[in-house]
Design an enzyme around this catalytic site. Structure first.
Site, PDB file in Angstrom:
ATOM      1  N   GLU A 282      -4.191  -2.357   3.089  1.00 47.89           N
ATOM      2  CA  GLU A 282      -3.577  -2.833   1.854  1.00 47.89           C
ATOM      3  C   GLU A 282      -4.049  -4.276   1.657  1.00 47.89           C
ATOM      4  O   GLU A 282      -3.827  -5.124   2.534  1.00 47.89           O
ATOM      5  CB  GLU A 282      -2.050  -2.781   1.958  1.00 47.89           C
ATOM      6  CG  GLU A 282      -1.501  -1.353   1.971  1.00 47.89           C
ATOM      7  CD  GLU A 282      -0.004  -1.296   2.225  1.00 47.89           C
ATOM      8  OE1 GLU A 282       0.669  -0.526   1.536  1.00 47.89           O
ATOM      9  OE2 GLU A 282       0.498  -2.006   3.116  1.00 47.89           O
TER      10      GLU A 282
ATOM     11  N   HIS B 135      -3.412  -5.907   5.268  1.00 49.78           N
ATOM     12  CA  HIS B 135      -2.512  -5.132   6.120  1.00 49.78           C
ATOM     13  C   HIS B 135      -3.192  -3.858   6.626  1.00 49.78           C
ATOM     14  O   HIS B 135      -3.416  -2.916   5.868  1.00 49.78           O
ATOM     15  CB  HIS B 135      -1.231  -4.788   5.342  1.00 49.78           C
ATOM     16  CG  HIS B 135      -0.218  -4.072   6.174  1.00 49.78           C
ATOM     17  ND1 HIS B 135       0.587  -3.079   5.684  1.00 49.78           N
ATOM     18  CD2 HIS B 135       0.123  -4.212   7.490  1.00 49.78           C
ATOM     19  CE1 HIS B 135       1.376  -2.644   6.649  1.00 49.78           C
ATOM     20  NE2 HIS B 135       1.105  -3.306   7.747  1.00 49.78           N
TER      21      HIS B 135
ATOM     22  N   ASN C 101       4.780   0.779   3.577  1.00 47.36           N
ATOM     23  CA  ASN C 101       6.020   0.621   4.345  1.00 47.36           C
ATOM     24  C   ASN C 101       7.278   0.774   3.499  1.00 47.36           C
ATOM     25  O   ASN C 101       8.306   1.228   4.005  1.00 47.36           O
ATOM     26  CB  ASN C 101       6.032  -0.717   5.088  1.00 47.36           C
ATOM     27  CG  ASN C 101       5.228  -0.632   6.378  1.00 47.36           C
ATOM     28  OD1 ASN C 101       4.991   0.456   6.885  1.00 47.36           O
ATOM     29  ND2 ASN C 101       4.800  -1.771   6.892  1.00 47.36           N
TER      30      ASN C 101
END
Ligand code: 3HC
Length: 283
Positions: A151, A139, A189
């Site tokens: 990530e 990510h 997130n």
């Protein structure tokens, strides 16, 4: 050993990943749905490389070398010999599963498959393949050429070998990877989106003007962008999508999308990319 990298999706994230991987010396093969979207992605990369030349960070020969290392195709079949394929299409579970199911059949057995999804479970995507051990989350953050974080997400089935190859790849493209579990929103997130939702809720409740909310967080906390500007930058649709995934998963009002956000998305105010979000943008 990862040498050839495939990218499926040449939007904002996919073209950013293509650019940083090509700059790091990997051979790239990129695709998207049709020639027009592909050439838009390559144009964006070219624009970023031209800016780097203007700033004296790249020379014209370097630009040609990077662009020469990026091949494009409209055929997923051409991905057969990639060592790593990163999917970066829009957040749609069905569409992503279709791509991974195809890639699983097309790619050589050693190919590692990865998703850049920001909110969908990596394990669910891996489940449509016969290579769950060679499946991982990678990510990246927007704008990819600037943000240092990746990530690297391990599912219940990701092998140690696959995980360390993905981790080393993230380092090789100049990023600082962190180890994340396959939980909704990973690390960033799940912390960031509730903050953005709170800012929208407070704005909707009349706490302060959009500028004062943004300046408050920029000047008071040293954030590079205020939360409403950042939501415009990420995309109101993307923010809403992630919030809905979280709410579905956690059933906690903390993650519930504020009515204003949903109304704006339904009205087509998607943020910077549509020219209007909490602010207006000249396209
Ligand atoms: N692509 C490539 N490079 C870019 C860029 C882009 N879209 N936008 C800015 N840059 C570069 C500039 O060229 C400049 O490079 P330089 O230092 O070599 O000159 C540098 O970034 C700084 O740009 P600017 O001076 O034009 O503007 P700012 O100082 O305001 O920085 C910003 C712009 C980097 C976007 C900064 O405002 C920022 O960091 N904002 C926060 C971004 C953020 O939080 N991103 C994460 C979003 S969450 C996410 O992606 C997860 C997803 O799953 C939702």
């Amino acid at each position: 050993m990862i040498k050839k990298v495939g990218i499926v999706g040449l939007g904002q994230m996919g073209s950013g990943i293509t650019q940083v991987a090509a700059q790091a010396g990997f051979a790239l093969l990129a695709t998207d749905a049709g020639e027009e979207i592909i050439s838009r992605g390559i144009k964006n990369i070219t624009k970023q490389l031209d800016k780097a030349i203007e700033k004296g960070k790249l020379d014209p020969a370097g630009k040609e070398k990077i662009l020469g290392d990026i091949k494009t195709t409209t055929e997923l079949h051409d991905f057969a010999d990639c060592d790593l394929v990163i999917e970066a299409i829009t957040e749609n579970m069905t569409a992503k599963k279709e791509i991974f199911s195809e890639l699983d059949k097309i790619c050589k057995p050693e190919t590692i498959l990865a998703s850049n999804t920001s909110s969908l479970p990596i394990g669910d995507l891996a489940s449509v393949t016969k290579r769950r051990d060679r499946f991982v989350g990678l990510h990246f953050f927007n704008p990819v050429p600037v943000m240092k974080l990746v990530e690297v997400v391990k599912t219940l089935d990701t092998s140690d070998e696959t995980y360390s190859a993905a981790f080393e790849f993230a380092k090789a493209v100049g990023k600082s990877p962190v180890r994340a579990k396959d939980t909704p929103g990973f690390i960033v997130n799940v912390l960031l989106i509730p903050y953005l939702l709170d800012a929208i809720r407070q704005y909707e409740n009349g706490l302060a003007s959009r500028e004062d909310i943004d300046n408050g967080m920029m000047l008071g906390c040293g954030h590079p962008m205020g939360p409403l500007t950042l939501t415009d930058f990420i995309g109101l649709d993307t923010t809403l999508y992630i919030a809905d995934v979280f709410f579905e998963e956690f059933k906690d009002s903390h993650y519930a999308a504020p009515p204003l956000l949903r109304r704006m998305v339904n009205a087509g105010y998607l943020g910077k990319k549509s020219g209007r979000g909490f602010y207006e943008y000249i396209k």
